[in-house]
Enzyme design. Structure first.
Site, PDB file in Angstrom:
ATOM      1  N   GLU A   1     -11.085 -10.851  -4.750  1.00 27.56           N
ATOM      2  CA  GLU A   1      -9.648 -10.745  -4.493  1.00 27.56           C
ATOM      3  C   GLU A   1      -9.111 -11.905  -3.665  1.00 27.56           C
ATOM      4  O   GLU A   1      -7.956 -11.931  -3.284  1.00 27.56           O
ATOM      5  CB  GLU A   1      -9.306  -9.397  -3.853  1.00 27.56           C
ATOM      6  CG  GLU A   1     -10.111  -9.036  -2.636  1.00 27.56           C
ATOM      7  CD  GLU A   1      -9.788  -7.634  -2.113  1.00 27.56           C
ATOM      8  OE1 GLU A   1      -8.777  -7.046  -2.513  1.00 27.56           O
ATOM      9  OE2 GLU A   1     -10.567  -7.146  -1.265  1.00 27.56           O
TER      10      GLU A   1
ATOM     11  N   HIS B   1       0.811  -1.219   0.000  1.00 25.03           N
ATOM     12  CA  HIS B   1       0.000   0.000   0.000  1.00 25.03           C
ATOM     13  C   HIS B   1       0.843   1.266   0.000  1.00 25.03           C
ATOM     14  O   HIS B   1       0.431   2.289  -0.513  1.00 25.03           O
ATOM     15  CB  HIS B   1      -1.036  -0.034   1.130  1.00 25.03           C
ATOM     16  CG  HIS B   1      -2.171  -0.942   0.767  1.00 25.03           C
ATOM     17  ND1 HIS B   1      -2.173  -2.260   1.100  1.00 25.03           N
ATOM     18  CD2 HIS B   1      -3.274  -0.722   0.017  1.00 25.03           C
ATOM     19  CE1 HIS B   1      -3.253  -2.826   0.600  1.00 25.03           C
ATOM     20  NE2 HIS B   1      -3.945  -1.924  -0.061  1.00 25.03           N
TER      21      HIS B   1
ATOM     22  N   CYS C   1      -9.861  -3.331 -10.458  1.00 23.39           N
ATOM     23  CA  CYS C   1      -9.389  -2.112  -9.797  1.00 23.39           C
ATOM     24  C   CYS C   1      -8.019  -2.315  -9.156  1.00 23.39           C
ATOM     25  O   CYS C   1      -7.498  -1.437  -8.502  1.00 23.39           O
ATOM     26  CB  CYS C   1     -10.398  -1.613  -8.764  1.00 23.39           C
ATOM     27  SG  CYS C   1     -10.683  -2.779  -7.438  1.00 23.39           S
TER      28      CYS C   1
ATOM     29  N   ASP D   1      -4.545  -8.258  -4.327  1.00 26.14           N
ATOM     30  CA  ASP D   1      -4.713  -9.311  -3.326  1.00 26.14           C
ATOM     31  C   ASP D   1      -4.938 -10.665  -3.973  1.00 26.14           C
ATOM     32  O   ASP D   1      -4.514 -11.690  -3.441  1.00 26.14           O
ATOM     33  CB  ASP D   1      -5.878  -8.973  -2.383  1.00 26.14           C
ATOM     34  CG  ASP D   1      -5.421  -8.052  -1.276  1.00 26.14           C
ATOM     35  OD1 ASP D   1      -4.342  -8.299  -0.708  1.00 26.14           O
ATOM     36  OD2 ASP D   1      -6.124  -7.057  -0.991  1.00 26.14           O
TER      37      ASP D   1
HETATM   38  C1  PEP Z   1      -6.601  -5.093  -4.748  1.00 27.29           C
HETATM   39  O1  PEP Z   1      -6.402  -5.902  -3.834  1.00 27.29           O
HETATM   40  O2  PEP Z   1      -6.307  -5.330  -5.946  1.00 27.29           O
HETATM   41  C2  PEP Z   1      -7.206  -3.775  -4.482  1.00 27.29           C
HETATM   42  C3  PEP Z   1      -7.580  -2.976  -5.450  1.00 27.29           C
HETATM   43  O3  PEP Z   1      -7.335  -3.389  -3.194  1.00 27.29           O
HETATM   44  P1  PEP Z   1      -6.112  -2.970  -2.262  1.00 27.29           P
HETATM   45  O4  PEP Z   1      -4.913  -2.786  -3.148  1.00 27.29           O
HETATM   46  O5  PEP Z   1      -6.496  -1.728  -1.566  1.00 27.29           O
HETATM   47  O6  PEP Z   1      -5.984  -4.141  -1.351  1.00 27.29           O
HETATM   48 MG    MG Z   2      -7.332  -5.660  -1.918  1.00 24.62          MG
END
Ligand code: PEP
Ligand code: MG
Length: 587
Positions: free
Chosen positions: A447, A200, A518, A471
């Site tokens: 995910e 993140h 996403c 994920d």
């Molecule tokens: C993902 O896991 O691809 C996602 C978009 O959520 P995050 O990166 O916030 O876990």
């Molecule tokens: Mg995620």
């Protein structure tokens, strides 16, 4: 001597500037420039803080009971001596006077310099005095925090003195919450020792659209305060003290990249339609309400992922209440001017702890595996009061524009039912108190591999799905996305990952349910044709990526790409097959 350090490329482009070393525990200190006219006052703040700490230490000394060990008094004397030492007092003042750093930043910059010197000392006793120094600085920072004037200037405050060089932040680790404070900051590049491409911290760096390298192992040990650095965000390389020739080469690349960027910007108003006439929705991922402006400026047609957890992080336990959340969601909805806004319910845990503890510390302090623990929807369902507040806040924002709710980390049918119940309850509560809200669709993030595999069931309980590839890759391959030591195994091209993504898109399309991606794959041009071939028509990404993805979309023939998909999925090495078979379809 010039040194190269290799890490993970995170955010494109080249940054050239001087190193600002920040200890991990100190990144939450405010970093901002002060104006020339504020220098004297800022030095005054420092002096006041020092006087306050000196008074504190003297008072502590007088309170030491007679029978207490004389060592305690000696220790306080050492602290008093360090407090007044030239190395700390005078040098910190110089950071303010010469560089125009705010007092807290100056203090932590100088701590970093002295701490290095302590580390290099032969004498054990002296080396151990580093801990004392850190305690003294900690007291000084607390004293500064107590001063009312220690507020950062309004965003955009001018750096009004000439001749300063661009700055690059180097730290062992930066927690996602701390990255947020750098969003509109003075740094033109980032380097961290730890982290993977989709940690993140890396994601926030990418959303800031400035070059960054994570997982650069020893970088924070090798780099010295003020060293000249080149951050090559495309190759994932950090160059420390480059030679003049290398520097010139990179300056040239920097200019070229700027030209390319300017060319891409011209696509802002071009419709996102493939060569064979298929519209492709390009949405934005945002972390804070203020990011909505960048989403609009990039030409995104909505927000596909608002990571609401960033509203919850780094608040020392005081979570935002319903009203505060409502205001934040409403701001995004209004800023998007009628375009859809997908708000993901809070996804804390794993490498996004609620407090300021860094992901690094978290990994080492917890023996349990937080990525498999009480995170995301699991946490929300275990905190019904908090979850109810968030759902009501989102529903209330829906009265101001089109809002969709996205649930992270769904893996069980029961979770779908529990979320629906919680949503019904939230609606009933609002209706009872006469608060307006509109229809909102409920979506699931796919995910976890289990969710991809039970798509036919999940799709019955959700109005849309969004694939979180970050994920999904982590859980399919059992690779911690934030761990640089296994980053080479984090492979979006792995056949198992591709099958799960392809299946999810196909199942959703068959059921007539909207599906988007996403995760970071959506914003990586290396995967645009592949995802189009899989039948994806909705991509959500950092605003800075929209133009690059649009360029790939408008040059692609989606139907022709789809005919190549079976061969790519069946290939032993899909990356090679994809690169040759799918590239031939790009015009
Ligand atoms: C993902 O896991 O691809 C996602 C978009 O959520 P995050 O990166 O916030 O876990
Ligand atoms: Mg995620």
């Amino acid at each position: 001597m010039s040194i190269q350090v290799f890490g993970q490329p995170v955010s494109r482009g080249v940054a050239i500037g001087r190193a600002v070393l920040v200890a991990s525990s100190r990144v939450d200190v405010a970093h901002y420039f002060i104006g020339t006219e504020q220098v004297e006052a800022e030095v005054g703040r420092l002096r006041e803080a020092r006087d306050a700490v000196a008074a504190e230490l003297v008072a502590l000394k007088s309170e030491v009971p007679e029978e207490a060990h004389a060592e305690l008094v000696a220790l306080l004397d050492v602290h008093l001596m360090l407090l007044h030492d030239e190395m700390l007092a005078e040098a910190t003042k110089q950071w303010i006077v010469e560089r125009h750093y705010n007092a807290e930043w100056a203090m932590s910059a100088q701590l970093e310099v002295i701490a290095r010197q302590f580390d290099e000392m032969e004498d054990d006793y002296l080396r151990e005095r580093k801990a004392d120094l850190e305690q003294v600085v900690e007291r000084l920072l607390r004293a500064l925090a107590r001063q009312a004037s220690g507020m950062p200037p309004e965003a955009g405050a001018a750096r009004d003195f000439a001749g300063e060089d661009p700055l690059i932040l180097v730290a062992s680790d930066i927690a996602p919450a701390d990255m947020l404070q750098f969003k509109r900051s003075v740094f033109t590049g980032f380097v961290t020792d730890v982290g993977g491409r989709t940690s993140h911290t890396a994601i926030v760096a990418r959303s800031m659209d400035i070059p960054a390298v994570v997982g650069a192992r020893e970088a924070s040990q090798l780099v010295r305060q003020d060293d000249w650095l080149i951050v090559d965000g495309d190759a994932g390389v950090l160059i420390v003290n480059p030679s003049p020739i290398v520097l010139e080469e990179y300056r040239f690349r920097q200019r070229q990249l700027e030209l390319e960027r300017a060319k891409l910007d011209r696509l802002r108003h071009t419709p996102s339609v493939t060569l064979d006439g298929q519209p492709v929705e390009l949405l934005a991922n945002i972390e804070l309400p203020t990011d909505a402006g960048a989403a609009m400026a990039a030409g995104a047609v909505g927000v596909g992922l608002f990571r609401s957890e960033f509203l919850f992080m780094g608040r020392e336990g005081r979570l935002p209440d319903e009203e505060e959340q409502f205001q934040a969601y409403r701001r995004v909805v209004e800023a998007m001017g009628g375009l859809p806004v997908t708000i993901r319910t809070v996804d804390v845990g794993a490498d996004k702890p609620l407090d300021r503890m860094s992901a690094h510390e978290l990994r080492h302090e917890h023996t349990l595996n937080p990525a498999l623990g009480l995170r995301a929807i699991r946490w929300s369902l275990s905190e019904p009061e908090m979850f109810g507040q968030q759902l009501r806040a989102i529903l209330r924002a829906s009265a101001y524009g089109k809002v969709r709710i996205l649930v992270p980390m769904v893996a069980h049918r029961a979770e779908a039912l529990q979320v629906r119940q919680a949503l019904d309850r939230a609606r009933a509560q609002l209706a009872q108190s006469g608060q307006p809200y509109a229809d909102v669709e409920l979506g699931a993030m796919i995910e976890i591999p289990a969710a991809a595999l039970i798509m036919p069931t999940l799709i019955r309980h959700f109005d849309f799905v969004s694939i979180g590839t970050n994920d999904l890759i982590q859980y399919t391959l059992a690779i911690d996305r934030a761990d640089e030591s296994v980053a080479h195994l984090y492979d979006p091209w792995h056949p198992a990952v591709l099958q799960l993504i392809a299946q999810t898109i196909a199942r959703a399309n068959e059921a007539g349910r909207p599906v988007s991606v996403c995760g970071e794959m959506a914003g990586d041009p290396a995967f645009t044709e592949l995802l189009l071939a899989m039948g994806l028509r909705s991509f959500s990404m950092h605003p800075s990526q929209v133009a690059a993805i649009k360029q790939r979309v408008i040059r692609s023939d989606a139907r022709a790409l789809a005919t190549q998909l079976p061969a790519v999925l069946a290939a032993e090495v899909p990356q090679e097959a994809g690169q040759s078979l799918l590239r031939t379809r790009v015009h």
